[in-house]
Scaffold this motif. Structure first.
Motif, short mmCIF file in Angstrom:
data_model
loop_
_atom_site.label_atom_id
_atom_site.label_comp_id
_atom_site.label_asym_id
_atom_site.label_seq_id
_atom_site.Cartn_x
_atom_site.Cartn_y
_atom_site.Cartn_z
N VAL A 1 0.84 -1.22 0.00
CA VAL A 1 0.00 0.00 0.00
C VAL A 1 0.86 1.26 0.00
CG1 VAL A 1 -0.30 0.09 2.53
CG2 VAL A 1 -2.02 1.11 1.04
N GLN A 2 2.01 1.21 0.65
CA GLN A 2 3.01 2.30 0.76
C GLN A 2 2.61 3.41 1.72
OE1 GLN A 2 5.52 1.09 -0.45
NE2 GLN A 2 5.06 -0.01 -2.32
N SER A 3 1.34 3.87 1.67
CA SER A 3 0.92 4.95 2.58
C SER A 3 -0.59 4.90 2.71
CB SER A 3 1.32 6.32 1.99
OG SER A 3 0.74 7.35 2.75
N GLY A 4 -1.10 5.43 3.83
CA GLY A 4 -2.54 5.49 4.02
C GLY A 4 -3.09 6.86 3.67
N SER A 5 -2.23 7.76 3.22
CA SER A 5 -2.67 9.13 2.94
C SER A 5 -2.85 9.34 1.44
CB SER A 5 -1.60 10.11 3.48
OG SER A 5 -1.54 11.26 2.68
N ASP A 6 -4.03 9.80 1.05
CA ASP A 6 -4.28 10.05 -0.38
C ASP A 6 -3.30 11.06 -0.94
OD1 ASP A 6 -6.32 8.26 -0.42
OD2 ASP A 6 -7.91 9.75 -0.22
N ARG A 7 -2.96 12.05 -0.11
CA ARG A 7 -2.03 13.08 -0.58
C ARG A 7 -0.68 12.43 -0.93
NH1 ARG A 7 1.52 16.90 0.70
NH2 ARG A 7 2.17 15.78 2.57
N MET A 8 -0.17 11.57 -0.03
CA MET A 8 1.12 10.93 -0.29
C MET A 8 1.03 9.94 -1.45
SD MET A 8 3.19 12.39 1.52
CE MET A 8 4.56 11.52 0.82
N LEU A 9 -0.11 9.22 -1.54
CA LEU A 9 -0.25 8.25 -2.64
C LEU A 9 -0.18 8.97 -3.99
CD1 LEU A 9 -3.04 5.94 -1.14
CD2 LEU A 9 -0.65 5.32 -1.57
N LYS A 10 -0.70 10.23 -3.99
CA LYS A 10 -0.64 11.01 -5.23
C LYS A 10 0.80 11.44 -5.51
CE LYS A 10 -3.19 14.48 -7.66
NZ LYS A 10 -3.77 15.78 -7.56
N VAL A 11 1.48 11.94 -4.47
CA VAL A 11 2.88 12.35 -4.64
C VAL A 11 3.72 11.16 -5.13
CG1 VAL A 11 4.95 13.12 -3.38
CG2 VAL A 11 2.73 14.17 -2.88
N MET A 12 3.39 9.98 -4.61
CA MET A 12 4.15 8.77 -4.99
C MET A 12 3.76 8.24 -6.37
SD MET A 12 3.94 6.56 -1.49
CE MET A 12 4.94 6.87 -0.03
N HIS A 13 2.68 8.77 -6.97
CA HIS A 13 2.14 8.29 -8.27
C HIS A 13 1.70 6.84 -8.16
CE1 HIS A 13 3.89 11.92 -9.72
NE2 HIS A 13 5.14 11.48 -9.64
N ARG A 14 1.02 6.48 -7.10
CA ARG A 14 0.62 5.09 -6.96
C ARG A 14 -0.65 4.77 -7.77
NH1 ARG A 14 3.60 0.98 -5.66
NH2 ARG A 14 1.92 -0.06 -4.56
N GLY A 15 -1.47 5.81 -8.06
CA GLY A 15 -2.61 5.55 -8.96
C GLY A 15 -3.86 5.02 -8.27
N TYR A 16 -3.92 5.01 -6.95
CA TYR A 16 -5.15 4.62 -6.24
C TYR A 16 -5.25 5.44 -4.97
CZ TYR A 16 -1.59 1.99 -3.72
OH TYR A 16 -0.46 1.65 -3.04
N LYS A 17 -6.46 5.46 -4.40
CA LYS A 17 -6.65 6.15 -3.11
C LYS A 17 -6.79 5.11 -2.01
CE LYS A 17 -8.60 10.37 -4.85
NZ LYS A 17 -9.71 11.29 -4.90
N ALA A 18 -6.63 5.57 -0.78
CA ALA A 18 -6.67 4.63 0.36
C ALA A 18 -8.00 3.88 0.42
CB ALA A 18 -6.41 5.39 1.65
N GLU A 19 -9.09 4.58 0.04
CA GLU A 19 -10.41 3.96 0.14
C GLU A 19 -10.52 2.77 -0.81
OE1 GLU A 19 -12.12 4.62 2.66
OE2 GLU A 19 -13.52 3.09 1.96
N ARG A 20 -9.93 2.93 -2.00
CA ARG A 20 -9.98 1.83 -2.98
C ARG A 20 -9.18 0.64 -2.45
NH1 ARG A 20 -7.61 2.44 -8.57
NH2 ARG A 20 -7.80 0.37 -9.47
N TYR A 21 -8.06 0.93 -1.82
CA TYR A 21 -7.25 -0.15 -1.24
C TYR A 21 -8.07 -0.87 -0.16
CZ TYR A 21 -3.36 -2.68 0.84
OH TYR A 21 -2.54 -3.68 1.30
N ARG A 22 -8.73 -0.08 0.71
CA ARG A 22 -9.54 -0.70 1.78
C ARG A 22 -10.60 -1.62 1.19
NH1 ARG A 22 -8.54 4.27 4.41
NH2 ARG A 22 -8.03 4.03 6.62
N ARG A 23 -11.22 -1.17 0.08
CA ARG A 23 -12.29 -1.99 -0.53
C ARG A 23 -11.72 -3.32 -1.04
NH1 ARG A 23 -14.47 2.57 -2.96
NH2 ARG A 23 -13.74 1.91 -5.02
N LYS A 24 -10.52 -3.27 -1.62
CA LYS A 24 -9.88 -4.52 -2.11
C LYS A 24 -9.68 -5.48 -0.94
CE LYS A 24 -9.29 -3.31 -6.32
NZ LYS A 24 -10.24 -3.91 -7.21
N ILE A 25 -9.26 -4.91 0.18
CA ILE A 25 -8.99 -5.76 1.35
C ILE A 25 -10.28 -6.37 1.87
CG2 ILE A 25 -8.06 -5.76 3.73
CD1 ILE A 25 -6.08 -5.41 1.14
#
Ligand code: SAM
Ligand code: SF4
Length: 444
Positions: free
Chosen positions: A268-292
């Motif tokens: 996941v790398q981070s739980g923060s949408d802001r950081m996920l965007k900076v990291m260019h991960r291409g998903y938000k924390a909520e989407r990750y939670r739904r997968k889980i």
């Protein structure tokens, strides 16, 4: 759990000298880094064996030393520097004759600087490992992408590379630079290798790639491949997956298919949408939670692990709090927690907002504590269950073997069963990282 702080000691002279036929050429392979590198070392091993080298474990017994390296974090490079320094000394004493540096450092610019400082005869990246053939005296291999190089067959478990490289551009990551863009291996080629392995006695196949779930070929997607492999192999796992590519269908297949180990590694790398965007991960924390949620529903007893980076440039206290919340919500069974390590040539290496070391250390410990608490309480729930355990490593002097349950838990079990065997035993206690089984049930 993992940190980037420790430098492992150099394993030189502790092992006894091995019996090697007089006059035989000898080679020692040392592997650093992830399963991809372990698998690349399998191929290197096959090459040196074909060239008539006997493999030895100690540098001082080796004519040729091959360091197959990792470049993902700086401490991996520091370890390699330590080994190269030791090899320089052994060369001066005439004990080691040649040194080859392969793998991810070999593909990075850093290798030129290492070559200036240390005696290295050959540097190869991840895309031209096949050139080692000529170096060890085999006929020149036709250029081919890595998965087509011969791997190791007939072991009780085997890695099967299904794709190489990566098409993502995560801010912090050097992998796309050193391993290139994604190349997917054709389905027939993967299935052919799996069938050969199984026919040769392999009972456990791990599908490998930087983003295995991004695999696609001629209209087929990863889940199609996974389902096909699960028909051929008695036990299957896969790593690593990317949340943006992970389909619900794959998560359900993990729960439904008996031969798939119910263990998901989803960084996941981070739980923060802001950081996920900076990291260019291409998903938000909520989407990750739904997968889980889908995974937990599909495989309620399964294990979930992740990768988390703390201290990426610009990470604030609020971002960190959000990571802690996500860790609590997802109740990971384990996690690799990394302190951000700037890699030259990546975007993050020149971003402002460096997080001071003392803060990185505190955040690291807070995430670690949270993961361990969750893991410990989840593991406690396994106590009393009788489990079928796959033996991964046979027993050591204390009589304990290391196995894996179908739910993907690591188990210590007293048995002299060989790697690849299955035993049944009841779980008697549990720590945050491992379960402990009692007497093996011999009545089955
Ligand atoms: N492809 C996988 C993915 O997308 O998650 C991971 C591959 S990488 C070799 C393994 C892990 O190393 C990453 O998930 C990340 O947590 C960590 N990592 C990569 N670069 C890093 C860096 N510069 N500093 C700290 N950790 C890093
Ligand atoms: Fe690196 Fe991101 Fe590719 Fe994983 S997905 S290998 S972290 S660039």
């Amino acid at each position: 759990m993992s940190s980037t702080t420790k430098t492992a000691p150099i394993p030189l002279s502790r092992k006894p000298r091995e019996a090697v036929e007089p006059g035989a050429k000898t080679a020692c392979i040392r592997t650093f880094g992830c399963q991809m590198n372990v698998h690349d070392s399998d191929r290197i091993r096959r090459m040196i064996q074909d060239a008539g080298y006997a493999e030895v474990q100690r540098y001082e017994d080796a004519d040729l030393v091959i360091l197959n390296t990792c470049y993902v974090r700086e401490n991996a490079v520091d370890r390699v520097r330590g080994h190269l320094g030791e090899l320089n000394r052994l060369r001066r004493e005439g004990r080691v004759k040649r040194v080859a540096l392969t793998g991810c450092i070999g593909a990075a610019e850093e290798s030129a600087a290492l070559r200036q400082t240390y005696d290295i005869d050959l540097v190869l990246g991840t895309h031209n490992t096949y050139e080692l053939a000529e170096f060890v005296g085999l006929p020149t291999m036709r250029e081919t992408y890595t998965p087509e190089l011969p791997g190791t067959e007939g072991g009780h478990s085997a890695f099967v590379t299904i794709m190489t490289g990566c098409n993502y551009q995560c801010s912090y990551c050097i992998v796309p630079t050193v391993r290139g863009r994604m190349i997917c291996r054709p389905m027939e080629s993967v299935i052919g290798e799996v069938e050969n392995l199984v026919a040769g006695g392999t009972g456990y196949v791990t599908l490998l790639g930087q983003t295995v779930d991004a695999w696609r070929h001629e209209g087929k997607r990863f889940c199609d491949l996974l389902e096909a492999v699960s028909e051929s192999a008695p036990r299957v796992w896969f790593t690593t997956s990317h949340p943006s590519n992970m389909e619900d269908r794959t998560l359900r297949a993990i729960g439904e298919r008996d031969s798939i180990v119910k263990r998901l590694h989803l960084p996941v790398q981070s739980g923060s949408d802001r950081m996920l965007k900076v990291m260019h991960r291409g998903y938000k924390a909520e989407r990750y939670r739904r997968k889980i949620e889908v995974f937990r529903e599909a495989a309620p007893d399964g294990t979930l692990s992740t990768d988390i980076i703390v201290g990426h440039p610009g990470e604030t206290e609020e971002d960190h709090e959000q990571t802690l919340r996500l860790v609590e919500d997802c109740a990971f069974d384990s996690a690799y927690i990394f302190k951000f390590s700037p890699r030259q040539g990546t975007e993050a290496a020149s971003l402002p907002g460096t997080v001071p070391d003392s803060i990185v250390q505190r955040r690291f410990l807070e995430v670690l504590r949270q993961v361990e608490q969750n893991a410990f309480s989840r593991n406690q729930r396994k106590i009393g269950n009788e489990e079928e355990i796959y033996i991964r490593h046979g027993s050591t002097e204390d009589g304990k073997a290391i196995g894996e349950t179908w739910s993907g838990h690591a188990v210590h079990v007293h048995t002299d069963a060989a790697p690849g065997d299955y035993v049944r035993a009841r779980i008697e206690s549990a720590g945050p990282h491992v379960l402990y089984a009692g007497e093996v049930d011999t009545s089955a």
